[in-house]
Write a protein that holds these residues in place. Structure first.
Motif, PDB file in Angstrom:
ATOM      1  N   VAL A  63      -7.520 -12.027 -23.825  1.00  0.00           N
ATOM      2  CA  VAL A  63      -8.966 -11.933 -23.994  1.00  0.00           C
ATOM      3  C   VAL A  63      -9.257 -10.771 -24.921  1.00  0.00           C
ATOM      4  O   VAL A  63      -8.946  -9.619 -24.612  1.00  0.00           O
ATOM      5  CB  VAL A  63      -9.673 -11.738 -22.638  1.00  0.00           C
ATOM      6  CG1 VAL A  63     -11.153 -11.494 -22.848  1.00  0.00           C
ATOM      7  CG2 VAL A  63      -9.451 -12.939 -21.742  1.00  0.00           C
ATOM      8  N   LYS A  64      -9.847 -11.088 -26.063  1.00  0.00           N
ATOM      9  CA  LYS A  64     -10.162 -10.047 -27.030  1.00  0.00           C
ATOM     10  C   LYS A  64     -11.640 -10.067 -27.398  1.00  0.00           C
ATOM     11  O   LYS A  64     -12.283  -9.028 -27.468  1.00  0.00           O
ATOM     12  CB  LYS A  64      -9.294 -10.233 -28.283  1.00  0.00           C
ATOM     13  CG  LYS A  64      -9.350  -9.088 -29.276  1.00  0.00           C
ATOM     14  CD  LYS A  64      -8.373  -9.303 -30.404  1.00  0.00           C
ATOM     15  CE  LYS A  64      -8.362  -8.114 -31.346  1.00  0.00           C
ATOM     16  NZ  LYS A  64      -7.787  -6.905 -30.752  1.00  0.00           N
ATOM     17  N   ARG A  65     -12.153 -11.240 -27.629  1.00  0.00           N
ATOM     18  CA  ARG A  65     -13.571 -11.384 -27.978  1.00  0.00           C
ATOM     19  C   ARG A  65     -14.337 -11.883 -26.741  1.00  0.00           C
ATOM     20  O   ARG A  65     -14.029 -12.938 -26.193  1.00  0.00           O
ATOM     21  CB  ARG A  65     -13.757 -12.366 -29.123  1.00  0.00           C
ATOM     22  CG  ARG A  65     -13.017 -11.967 -30.393  1.00  0.00           C
ATOM     23  CD  ARG A  65     -13.180 -13.059 -31.421  1.00  0.00           C
ATOM     24  NE  ARG A  65     -12.379 -12.798 -32.632  1.00  0.00           N
ATOM     25  CZ  ARG A  65     -12.258 -13.650 -33.643  1.00  0.00           C
ATOM     26  NH1 ARG A  65     -12.887 -14.827 -33.585  1.00  0.00           N
ATOM     27  NH2 ARG A  65     -11.527 -13.344 -34.679  1.00  0.00           N
ATOM     28  N   ILE A  66     -15.341 -11.117 -26.303  1.00  0.00           N
ATOM     29  CA  ILE A  66     -16.116 -11.440 -25.098  1.00  0.00           C
ATOM     30  C   ILE A  66     -17.580 -11.618 -25.494  1.00  0.00           C
ATOM     31  O   ILE A  66     -18.212 -10.680 -26.005  1.00  0.00           O
ATOM     32  CB  ILE A  66     -15.995 -10.327 -24.043  1.00  0.00           C
ATOM     33  CG1 ILE A  66     -14.513 -10.079 -23.706  1.00  0.00           C
ATOM     34  CG2 ILE A  66     -16.778 -10.674 -22.796  1.00  0.00           C
ATOM     35  CD1 ILE A  66     -14.288  -8.843 -22.879  1.00  0.00           C
ATOM     36  N   LEU A  67     -18.102 -12.820 -25.270  1.00  0.00           N
ATOM     37  CA  LEU A  67     -19.498 -13.126 -25.565  1.00  0.00           C
ATOM     38  C   LEU A  67     -20.316 -12.976 -24.275  1.00  0.00           C
ATOM     39  O   LEU A  67     -19.930 -13.483 -23.230  1.00  0.00           O
ATOM     40  CB  LEU A  67     -19.637 -14.548 -26.097  1.00  0.00           C
ATOM     41  CG  LEU A  67     -21.066 -15.010 -26.440  1.00  0.00           C
ATOM     42  CD1 LEU A  67     -21.574 -14.271 -27.666  1.00  0.00           C
ATOM     43  CD2 LEU A  67     -21.098 -16.515 -26.678  1.00  0.00           C
ATOM     44  N   VAL A  68     -21.450 -12.281 -24.364  1.00  0.00           N
ATOM     45  CA  VAL A  68     -22.340 -12.098 -23.214  1.00  0.00           C
ATOM     46  C   VAL A  68     -23.688 -12.741 -23.540  1.00  0.00           C
ATOM     47  O   VAL A  68     -24.322 -12.369 -24.542  1.00  0.00           O
ATOM     48  CB  VAL A  68     -22.531 -10.607 -22.864  1.00  0.00           C
ATOM     49  CG1 VAL A  68     -23.404 -10.462 -21.618  1.00  0.00           C
ATOM     50  CG2 VAL A  68     -21.186  -9.920 -22.663  1.00  0.00           C
ATOM     51  N   THR A  69     -24.107 -13.701 -22.679  1.00  0.00           N
ATOM     52  CA  THR A  69     -25.388 -14.377 -22.887  1.00  0.00           C
ATOM     53  C   THR A  69     -26.018 -14.672 -21.523  1.00  0.00           C
ATOM     54  O   THR A  69     -25.474 -14.317 -20.468  1.00  0.00           O
ATOM     55  CB  THR A  69     -25.205 -15.678 -23.691  1.00  0.00           C
ATOM     56  OG1 THR A  69     -26.495 -16.227 -23.999  1.00  0.00           O
ATOM     57  CG2 THR A  69     -24.398 -16.697 -22.910  1.00  0.00           C
TER      58      THR A  69
END
Length: 775
Positions: free
Chosen positions: A568-574
């Motif tokens: 896990v490197k890119r974490i999107l928060v929405t």
């Protein structure tokens, strides 16, 4: 993207433990409800008067159960009609009998005295008893105050003196106040009051209080019981009801006896005159024709025919009785005073139906006078009468056919003997005819005289249909059961508290429980964040040991979530809508990763409503928008924050006119690839998915999507549509964050709406170690 939840280790709680966990935070509310319930029960005890129970046992002469009367006594009582216990249990508490008891005991005008919060019934100790000239005209009125003036021998109502023992026209009806010799004043100027009840209403209420049942299936004993405020009045009501029931049966028998005697007297007079006329004609014929003897043949004829004529006379009498009974049944206007004689009727089924019709007619006529013919109470009796009459007339017709068949048979025999007359001389034959007619009338006359004497004897030796066996009255109140009342108050209080909690927490439009999330969607909940106690949007620092800081550290550990299927490197928060705390989650998660020694870039990709600049107290002119428009280099938009040397911010920059199209450009992917070379984690804060599609565009470039749902804020409708929306637009590797979970209950109980992971932490202000839980 997988839609299956990973196996989770759910705590093995049974149903009772789950209930306790759910409602324990509201212990103070339950305590208040229980205290209120107990106070209400205590006030109920002060207001509601205690009730005593009186009972009696009555033995009924039943034709199916119990002991039979002796044959000698039964022979005397030709009017005796045995009863069926199942019917008598209804008769003994019927409205006509209750109305008679109410009028006799003057129950329609009870007298009370104020005793604390309750009214105390004065049955034997009232200064006066109240009598009404026509109780059926009374209108229900309660709590009419009055005072008793012993010196003036009067009762004072509304400042008007009413002399005792005299009839007075009052606003409540024509009443008479009778002095009670058993009254002894116990206090000065007590506050008396009386109530007025219509007997019909009172009889209805008393009928519901009275219980009548057979002691056993094989017994002819009915057990009566009633509850009342005064034990003496309860016992008096029971005894008076039994006496009224017995006297009512005696009155019915006497009325039947009078009708029978009147019928017999009328028939005797007719037969007596006919017999006298025959004797005169016989004497005249003998004198004129010198006929003083009948031959042996004539005597033989008379002997053979005499018995048949006697039977024929009895049959004719019985047919006359049946005709009267049939006319009574067929007459729609027949009243209770027109019941004909049943002399000579031997069919038990016919007698039973006649008794039932008579008793039903009696009830109907009595109630019709007081309640009216179309009253709902009267109509069932009228219908029952109409059902009995066809069966009764059918039985009468059968009896008539049987008697007519017997009469035809006897007539045939007499015709065979008539041939004997042809061998006799005319004079002798005429004498035989006269003697035969005289014998017939004489036999009928003797039969009627015998029945008259039997009926007269039966009237004076008539037996009551019931007998009072025993009475009893309770020494202690049987109602209310205060132990049961207090237990009921506690139970209802607990149920009220549970109902309040369920309505408060389960019937709102917004998400309240983690269970609601798990039931509505297949997407897993990978973290819970409690509501913050500080206004500072940054809640985690390198040395902080607060509960919410520990939660973000736990969320940091959860990033190795299996759905990522690798690193896990890119974490999107929405989130679904604005205000659910996605920027708060993104910034604090990025800081938690930076504190762990990782180099982290926090990207504000909310190109419609950016907020990370304000949360981190940074103000930059250039940002992601400028880079995507190819107006600057990457180095110009990456800024180190003051929160941690490993945390960098890429702000939004100026707001574009076409944010969605800008995100779809190749420069977006280029930006992320360039950042991958320099940073361990990229935490991307983007716009909510409901108003715009930015999150769906960015999700394909990310390894994990954190979907924020806020406690008491996110509408359930968005939650219910989440799976369907995700199938259409597909966010990548979604894990749900349950944000801003507040404590439950009343007081300082630290119980929340999630699953409840307990932590020990140190308060930064006090330095004390505390225990917190989101249960």
């Amino acid at each position: 993207m997988s839609t299956r939840k990973p196996p989770m280790a759910a705590p093995a709680h049974n149903g009772l433990q789950k209930l306790a966990k759910r409602f324990k935070p509201y212990w103070l509310l339950f305590t208040v409800f229980i205290v209120i319930g107990l106070l209400a029960a205590f006030v109920y005890k002060l207001i509601i008067p205690p009730l005593y129970e009186a009972s009696a046992r009555v033995m009924i002469q039943d034709n199916k159960k119990g002991a039979e009367i002796s044959k000698q006594v039964e022979a005397l009582d030709v009017l005796q009609s045995k009863k069926i216990i199942d019917n008598e249990t209804d008769v003994i508490v019927s409205k006509p009998l209750l109305l008679e008891v109410i009028s006799k005991l003057r129950l329609y005008a009870p007298v009370y005295k104020k005793n604390g919060l309750k009214k105390q019934l004065l049955y034997t100790t009232a200064p006066v008893t109240i009598e009404c000239s026509d109780p059926s005209l009374l209108v229900n009125q309660e709590n009419i105050p009055f005072s008793y003036n012993a010196s003036a021998n009067a009762v004072v109502i509304n400042d008007i003196n009413y002399t005792l023992n005299q009839w007075h026209g009052t606003p409540y009806g024509r009443l008479r106040f009778l002095k009670n010799p058993g009254y002894f004043p116990s206090e000065a100027n007590p506050a008396f009051s009386f109530s007025i009840f219509n007997p019909s209403t009172l009889a209805h209420n008393l009928g519901k209080e009275l219980q009548a049942k057979a002691t056993t299936k094989s017994s002819s004993i009915i057990e009566l019981s009633v509850k009342d405020e005064d034990p003496i009045r309860a016992e008096t009501i029971i005894q008076s009801l039994v006496d009224t029931y017995i006297n009512s049966g005696l009155r019915d028998k006497n009325k039947l006896a009078d009708n029978t005697l009147a019928f017999l007297e009328e028939r005797i007079k007719v037969v007596e005159k006919e017999l006298h006329d025959i004797e005169q004609r016989r004497q005249q014929y003998m004198a004129a024709n010198d006929a003083f003897d009948i031959s042996t043949k004539g005597k033989l004829f008379l002997q053979n025919v005499s018995e048949n004529d006697r039977k024929m006379g009895e049959i004719n009498t019985n047919l006359a009785v049946l005709d009267q009974l049939d006319a009574y049944v067929a007459d729609k206007n027949a009243g209770i005073t027109t019941v004909p004689s049943t002399i000579g009727v031997t069919d038990p089924q016919l007698i039973q139906l006649l008794d039932k019709l008579y008793s039903t007619e009696t009830k109907f006529q009595t109630l019709k006078k007081t309640a009216g013919e179309n009253n709902p109470i009267v109509l069932p009796l009228k219908e029952e009468i109409e059902k009995i009459k066809p069966d009764l007339r059918s039985l009468l017709a059968n009896q008539r056919r049987n008697l007519q068949a017997s009469r035809n048979h006897i007539s045939t025999l007499n015709d065979s003997y008539a041939s004997l007359l042809n061998t006799l001389p005319k004079t002798e034959r005429d004498m035989v005819d006269i003697d035969r007619e005289q014998n017939i009338k004489s036999n009928v006359y003797s039969f009627l005289l015998q029945k008259k004497e039997e009926t007269a004897l039966s009237k004076h030796s008539v037996l009551p249909e019931g007998k009072l066996v025993s009475t009893d009255v309770s020494d202690e109140p049987v109602s209310p059961n205060m132990l049961l009342i207090f237990l009921l108050a506690i139970t209802l209080s607990v149920l009220a508290g549970m109902g309040f909690v369920v309505i408060k927490e389960s019937f709102g439009e917004n998400v309240m429980f983690r269970d609601q999330i798990e039931l509505a969607t297949n997407l897993p909940v990978i973290g819970e964040i409690s509501v913050g106690t500080s206004a500072d949007p940054i809640v985690i620092t390198e040395n902080s040991k607060t509960f919410i800081a520990e939660q973000f550290r736990r969320l940091r550990m959860s990033l190795s979530y299996p759905l990522a299927n690798g690193e896990v490197k890119r974490i999107l928060v929405t989130s679904a809508i604005s205000g659910e705390g996605k920027s708060f989650i993104a910034s604090n998660l990025a800081l938690a990763l930076a504190i762990s020694g990782k180099k982290v870039a926090l990207l504000d990709f909310d190109l419609n409503n950016p907020s990370l600049d304000n949360k981190l107290n940074l103000s930059r002119n250039k940002g992601i928008t400028d880079y995507l428009l190819n107006e600057c280099n990457l180095d110009e938009i990456v800024y180190r924050t003051d929160l941690n040397p490993s945390l960098y911010l890429l702000s939004t920059g100026r707001l574009p006119h076409n944010p969605t199209e800008l995100l779809m450009s190749e420069r977006t992917e280029t930006l992320l690839k360039e950042l991958d070379k320099s940073f361990d984690y990229l935490v991307i804060d983007t716009a909510p998915v409901i108003p715009v599609t930015d999150a769906y565009i960015l999700s394909k470039y990310c390894d994990l999507t954190l979907y924020v749902i806020r406690h008491k804020y996110t509408p359930k409708i968005f939650l219910e549509r989440m799976d369907e929306e995700n199938k259409m637009h597909s966010l990548k590797n979604v894990g749900i964050i349950f944000n801003s979970v507040s404590s439950r209950g009343i007081g300082n109980s630290n119980y929340g709406y999630g699953y409840g992971y307990g932590y020990t932490y140190e308060d930064n202000k006090t330095g004390k170690r505390k225990r917190n839980s989101l249960t």
